[in-house]
Design an enzyme around this catalytic site. Structure first.
Site, short mmCIF file in Angstrom:
data_model
loop_
_atom_site.label_atom_id
_atom_site.label_comp_id
_atom_site.label_asym_id
_atom_site.label_seq_id
_atom_site.Cartn_x
_atom_site.Cartn_y
_atom_site.Cartn_z
N LYS A 88 0.41 28.82 -50.48
CA LYS A 88 1.63 29.25 -49.76
C LYS A 88 1.39 30.66 -49.17
O LYS A 88 0.79 31.56 -49.84
CB LYS A 88 2.75 29.21 -50.66
N THR A 92 10.67 26.43 -51.83
CA THR A 92 9.19 26.32 -51.75
C THR A 92 9.13 24.91 -52.57
O THR A 92 8.18 24.20 -51.84
CB THR A 92 8.73 27.56 -52.44
#
Length: 155
Positions: free
Chosen positions: A25, A59
């Protein structure tokens, strides 16, 4: 964490074949994901996302949807602490996740079940009881965290 979680499967009586894939990420700013990249293959696999905490689930749900886009058969999540702030429950309900498992270290807001039935809490009561007992009787507390003991602590 994920590697230890994966290795725990090898101690099951009939262990499934497991492998590890990682989502990298990149954040644009705090709370804003710029990009996500998958390292490994999830094609036709059941995936478990392992994390320490779920707050707004942005997320987490993006990662779950990405895994599904890359061919995952089913996607689950496990996290120690489930805060489920703001839109978290609605995000979880509308994403590719089949189930989210969290410890009951944070009380589940009463409105969460109105938004999703995908969240399940496991009790840490036996773990806390074992720690108190170990401290009181002067026995090992660290033994509670050995991988072969974990299954006995899930209530």
């Amino acid at each position: 964490r994920a590697k230890l979680f994966m290795e725990g499967f090898s101690r099951l009586p009939d262990p499934p074949e497991v492998s590890l894939a990682v989502i990298l990420k990149q954040r644009a700013a705090a709370g804003e994901v710029a990009s996500m990249h998958l390292v490994g293959s999830v094609l036709d696999s059941d995936c478990i996302i392992v994390d320490d905490m779920i707050d707004t689930a942005g997320t987490l749900t993006n990662a779950a949807n990405e895994l599904k886009n890359f061919g995952a058969r089913r996607v689950f999540a496990f996290a120690t602490h489930g805060l489920f702030s703001g839109p978290a429950a609605d995000r979880i309900e509308s994403c590719a996740l089949e189930e989210v498992i969290v410890a009951n270290t944070v009380p589940l807001r009463p409105d969460i079940p109105e938004h999703t039935r995908k969240i399940r809490q496991l009790s840490v009561g036996k773990l806390v009881e074992g720690a108190i007992r170990g401290i009181h009787f002067g026995t090992s507390v660290s033994a509670l965290f050995e991988a072969n003991v974990g299954g006995d602590l899930i209530a």
